[in-house]
Design a protein around this motif. Structure first.
Motif, PDB file in Angstrom:
ATOM      1  N   TYR A   7       0.837  -1.201   0.000  1.00  0.00           N
ATOM      2  CA  TYR A   7       0.000   0.000   0.000  1.00  0.00           C
ATOM      3  C   TYR A   7       0.870   1.249   0.000  1.00  0.00           C
ATOM      4  CZ  TYR A   7       1.266   0.945   4.823  1.00  0.00           C
ATOM      5  OH  TYR A   7       1.991   1.243   5.956  1.00  0.00           O
ATOM      6  N   PHE A   8       0.281   2.326  -0.499  1.00  0.00           N
ATOM      7  CA  PHE A   8       0.851   3.657  -0.309  1.00  0.00           C
ATOM      8  C   PHE A   8      -0.281   4.502   0.259  1.00  0.00           C
ATOM      9  CE2 PHE A   8       1.562   8.034  -1.894  1.00  0.00           C
ATOM     10  CZ  PHE A   8       2.701   8.291  -1.136  1.00  0.00           C
ATOM     11  N   SER A   9       0.001   5.333   1.237  1.00  0.00           N
ATOM     12  CA  SER A   9      -1.077   6.090   1.866  1.00  0.00           C
ATOM     13  C   SER A   9      -0.549   7.359   2.502  1.00  0.00           C
ATOM     14  CB  SER A   9      -1.733   5.200   2.939  1.00  0.00           C
ATOM     15  OG  SER A   9      -2.870   5.837   3.465  1.00  0.00           O
ATOM     16  N   GLY A  10      -1.242   8.473   2.254  1.00  0.00           N
ATOM     17  CA  GLY A  10      -0.830   9.735   2.865  1.00  0.00           C
ATOM     18  C   GLY A  10      -1.596  10.003   4.153  1.00  0.00           C
ATOM     19  N   THR A  11      -2.912   9.725   4.126  1.00  0.00           N
ATOM     20  CA  THR A  11      -3.732  10.068   5.295  1.00  0.00           C
ATOM     21  C   THR A  11      -4.470   8.849   5.863  1.00  0.00           C
ATOM     22  OG1 THR A  11      -5.493  10.821   3.788  1.00  0.00           O
ATOM     23  CG2 THR A  11      -4.039  12.506   4.677  1.00  0.00           C
ATOM     24  N   GLY A  12      -4.106   7.672   5.411  1.00  0.00           N
ATOM     25  CA  GLY A  12      -4.602   6.461   6.072  1.00  0.00           C
ATOM     26  C   GLY A  12      -5.727   5.716   5.373  1.00  0.00           C
ATOM     27  N   THR A  82      -8.247   4.041  -4.004  1.00  0.00           N
ATOM     28  CA  THR A  82      -9.154   4.786  -3.129  1.00  0.00           C
ATOM     29  C   THR A  82      -9.208   6.218  -3.644  1.00  0.00           C
ATOM     30  OG1 THR A  82      -7.592   5.654  -1.451  1.00  0.00           O
ATOM     31  CG2 THR A  82      -8.357   3.368  -1.171  1.00  0.00           C
ATOM     32  N   CYS A  83     -10.393   6.809  -3.604  1.00  0.00           N
ATOM     33  CA  CYS A  83     -10.497   8.173  -4.156  1.00  0.00           C
ATOM     34  C   CYS A  83     -11.602   8.946  -3.458  1.00  0.00           C
ATOM     35  CB  CYS A  83     -10.766   8.108  -5.658  1.00  0.00           C
ATOM     36  SG  CYS A  83     -12.360   7.416  -6.070  1.00  0.00           S
ATOM     37  N   GLY A  84     -11.619  10.258  -3.711  1.00  0.00           N
ATOM     38  CA  GLY A  84     -12.685  11.085  -3.166  1.00  0.00           C
ATOM     39  C   GLY A  84     -13.933  10.962  -4.012  1.00  0.00           C
ATOM     40  N   PRO A 114     -13.050   9.200   2.337  1.00  0.00           N
ATOM     41  CA  PRO A 114     -13.084  10.647   2.548  1.00  0.00           C
ATOM     42  C   PRO A 114     -12.021  11.386   1.725  1.00  0.00           C
ATOM     43  CG  PRO A 114     -13.327   9.493   4.620  1.00  0.00           C
ATOM     44  CD  PRO A 114     -12.980   8.445   3.593  1.00  0.00           C
ATOM     45  N   GLU A 115     -12.408  12.548   1.277  1.00  0.00           N
ATOM     46  CA  GLU A 115     -11.535  13.403   0.447  1.00  0.00           C
ATOM     47  C   GLU A 115     -10.367  13.925   1.291  1.00  0.00           C
ATOM     48  OE1 GLU A 115      -9.848  15.104  -2.239  1.00  0.00           O
ATOM     49  OE2 GLU A 115     -11.829  14.502  -3.009  1.00  0.00           O
ATOM     50  N   ASN A 116      -9.153  13.916   0.743  1.00  0.00           N
ATOM     51  CA  ASN A 116      -8.026  14.490   1.512  1.00  0.00           C
ATOM     52  C   ASN A 116      -7.275  15.578   0.745  1.00  0.00           C
ATOM     53  OD1 ASN A 116      -6.402  13.170  -0.327  1.00  0.00           O
ATOM     54  ND2 ASN A 116      -5.092  12.196   1.212  1.00  0.00           N
ATOM     55  N   GLU A 220       5.961  13.211  -2.841  1.00  0.00           N
ATOM     56  CA  GLU A 220       4.900  12.470  -3.561  1.00  0.00           C
ATOM     57  C   GLU A 220       3.585  13.244  -3.515  1.00  0.00           C
ATOM     58  OE1 GLU A 220       4.653   9.728  -5.435  1.00  0.00           O
ATOM     59  OE2 GLU A 220       6.822   9.477  -5.353  1.00  0.00           O
ATOM     60  N   PHE A 221       3.569  14.288  -2.715  1.00  0.00           N
ATOM     61  CA  PHE A 221       2.401  15.161  -2.572  1.00  0.00           C
ATOM     62  C   PHE A 221       1.207  14.470  -1.912  1.00  0.00           C
ATOM     63  CE2 PHE A 221      -0.028  18.929  -4.171  1.00  0.00           C
ATOM     64  CZ  PHE A 221       0.873  19.857  -3.683  1.00  0.00           C
ATOM     65  N   CYS A 222       1.505  13.568  -0.990  1.00  0.00           N
ATOM     66  CA  CYS A 222       0.430  12.842  -0.296  1.00  0.00           C
ATOM     67  C   CYS A 222      -0.259  13.717   0.741  1.00  0.00           C
ATOM     68  CB  CYS A 222       0.987  11.578   0.363  1.00  0.00           C
ATOM     69  SG  CYS A 222       1.982  11.907   1.843  1.00  0.00           S
ATOM     70  N   LEU A 223       0.402  14.820   1.120  1.00  0.00           N
ATOM     71  CA  LEU A 223      -0.093  15.796   2.092  1.00  0.00           C
ATOM     72  C   LEU A 223      -0.149  15.259   3.522  1.00  0.00           C
ATOM     73  CD1 LEU A 223      -2.903  17.485  -0.066  1.00  0.00           C
ATOM     74  CD2 LEU A 223      -0.518  18.129   0.152  1.00  0.00           C
ATOM     75  N   GLY A 224       0.503  14.129   3.750  1.00  0.00           N
ATOM     76  CA  GLY A 224       0.556  13.539   5.086  1.00  0.00           C
ATOM     77  C   GLY A 224       1.161  14.488   6.105  1.00  0.00           C
TER      78      GLY A 224
HETATM   79  C1  LIG Z   1      -2.427  15.003  -4.763  1.00  0.00           C
HETATM   80  C2  LIG Z   1      -3.807  14.437  -4.636  1.00  0.00           C
HETATM   81  C3  LIG Z   1      -4.593  14.307  -5.761  1.00  0.00           C
HETATM   82  C4  LIG Z   1      -5.878  13.754  -5.663  1.00  0.00           C
HETATM   83  N1  LIG Z   1      -6.607  13.556  -6.807  1.00  0.00           N
HETATM   84  C5  LIG Z   1      -7.819  12.933  -6.732  1.00  0.00           C
HETATM   85  C6  LIG Z   1      -8.560  12.648  -7.930  1.00  0.00           C
HETATM   86  O1  LIG Z   1      -8.146  12.898  -9.049  1.00  0.00           O
HETATM   87  N2  LIG Z   1      -9.774  12.061  -7.793  1.00  0.00           N
HETATM   88  C7  LIG Z   1     -10.300  11.730  -6.560  1.00  0.00           C
HETATM   89  O2  LIG Z   1     -11.415  11.216  -6.505  1.00  0.00           O
HETATM   90  N3  LIG Z   1      -9.602  11.964  -5.418  1.00  0.00           N
HETATM   91  C8  LIG Z   1      -8.377  12.538  -5.472  1.00  0.00           C
HETATM   92  N4  LIG Z   1      -7.648  12.759  -4.320  1.00  0.00           N
HETATM   93  C9  LIG Z   1      -8.207  12.286  -3.026  1.00  0.00           C
HETATM   94  C10 LIG Z   1      -7.598  10.949  -2.603  1.00  0.00           C
HETATM   95  O3  LIG Z   1      -7.420  10.077  -3.706  1.00  0.00           O
HETATM   96  C11 LIG Z   1      -8.457  10.202  -1.568  1.00  0.00           C
HETATM   97  O4  LIG Z   1      -8.881  11.012  -0.521  1.00  0.00           O
HETATM   98  C12 LIG Z   1      -7.688   8.999  -1.047  1.00  0.00           C
HETATM   99  O5  LIG Z   1      -8.582   8.105  -0.433  1.00  0.00           O
HETATM  100  C13 LIG Z   1      -6.569   9.354  -0.065  1.00  0.00           C
HETATM  101  O6  LIG Z   1      -5.924   8.167   0.338  1.00  0.00           O
HETATM  102  P1  LIG Z   1      -4.836   8.077   1.490  1.00  0.00           P
HETATM  103  O7  LIG Z   1      -5.542   8.504   2.778  1.00  0.00           O
HETATM  104  O8  LIG Z   1      -4.471   6.644   1.535  1.00  0.00           O
HETATM  105  O9  LIG Z   1      -3.716   8.984   1.150  1.00  0.00           O
HETATM  106  C14 LIG Z   1      -6.387  13.344  -4.392  1.00  0.00           C
HETATM  107  C15 LIG Z   1      -5.589  13.503  -3.250  1.00  0.00           C
HETATM  108  C16 LIG Z   1      -4.308  14.051  -3.367  1.00  0.00           C
HETATM  109  C17 LIG Z   1      -3.462  14.201  -2.127  1.00  0.00           C
END
Ligand SMILES: Cc1cc2nc3c(=O)[nH]c(=O)nc-3n(C[C@H](O)[C@H](O)[C@H](O)COP(=O)(O)O)c2cc1C
Length: 251
Positions: A7-12, A82-84, A114-116, A220-224
């Motif tokens: 896995y790769f994850s910025g906010t979990g 995973t995505c928003g 959830p959106e991050n 990587e711009f994960c914003l963690g």
């Molecule tokens: C740099 C960046 C770009 C993102 N682009 C999208 C996107 O194109 N579409 C989307 O649905 N969510 C997008 N997101 C939201 C994340 O994909 C989503 O919240 C994800 O579950 C975060 O996972 P994580 O907690 O494992 O990092 C983006 C988030 C970041 C940080």
């Protein structure tokens, strides 16, 4: 090794999904792919890749990981994006990279979490977050059944056409600039030099110098870092000061 989920994850969110699937499989290791030595040959029956969608496609680290890993034989490979809201071409990109290695994606899933992306959006309301966690649990049994029985199914597509069609182009154009975008992170005087940002950065892009974080331009711009700061001392330009932070509460 029977099963492994990278896995790769910025906010979990992706970590939660990876851990939840692993619980349903027997003998499954969950590995942070950012820390995995890619020269090690992976010998497993089932391999999962779980990652967040970034700009309609995959993060740079997923592209690198899939290009560099060494796989023994032809394991059952599945992926979860995973995505928003919009997953774009992320699973198509994963499959394309696997094809280069004469491998393939046997199944691929999209889970809305959830959106991050705090640079554009405020955190989802607590109610929306709970709904997403609830739906994730429901979808998980479907995913694990498919993975356990090693079923080959067409991988899920985004429900919108535009992000699927233009996902690769948009993703490539935006994410390739990410490594140096960390120049826009700022620190305010609330910073206590606790070092949490340095610890949570999975790609070791942060060093504490003179008691303050500095970013080393392989981001990587994960914003963690920004999301995990306990005193909200990190911001991105002038975009995030008023926004609510998000960290997945289940991991
Ligand atoms: C740099 C960046 C770009 C993102 N682009 C999208 C996107 O194109 N579409 C989307 O649905 N969510 C997008 N997101 C939201 C994340 O994909 C989503 O919240 C994800 O579950 C975060 O996972 P994580 O907690 O494992 O990092 C983006 C988030 C970041 C940080």
């Amino acid at each position: 090794m029977e099963n492994v989920i990278f896995y790769f994850s910025g906010t979990g969110n992706s970590l939660q999904v990876a851990t939840d699937i692993a619980e349903k499989l027997e003998e499954c290791e969950v590995v942070n792919l950012a820390k995995f030595p890619v020269e090690t040959e992976i010998n497993a029956k089932r391999i999962g890749i779980v990652f967040p969608v970034y700009f309609w496609g995959i993060p740079n680290i997923i592209r690198r990981f899939l290009s560099e890993i060494k796989l023994a034989g032809t394991p059952y490979i599945f992926a979860v994006a995973t995505c928003g809201n919009v997953a774009g071409s992320s699973l198509i990109q994963v499959n394309d990279l696997l094809k280069i290695k004469n491998q393939k994606l046997y199944s691929g899933f999209i889970i809305k979490m959830p959106e991050n992306y705090i640079i554009y959006y405020d955190a989802d309301s607590k109610e929306k977050q709970q709904k997403r966690f609830h739906d994730e649990k429901e979808k998980l049994s479907h995913i694990s059944q498919i993975v356990i029985s090693k079923k080959e199914i067409p991988f899920e597509k985004s429900k919108y056409v535009i992000d699927t069609l233009f996902g690769k182009i948009v993703n490539h154009a935006v994410v390739r600039k990410f490594p140096s975008k960390d120049i826009h992170f700022t620190i305010n005087d609330k910073c206590t030099s606790c070092g949490k940002c340095e610890k949570v950065c999975s790609v070791s892009n942060i060093t504490i110098k003179n008691n303050k974080p500095t970013w080393n331009h392989h981001c990587e711009f994960c914003l963690g870092c920004l999301q995990n700061c306990p005193v909200n001392a990190i911001d991105y330009g002038d975009k995030t000061q008023k926004r609510t932070r998000y960290i997945n509460p289940n991991v």
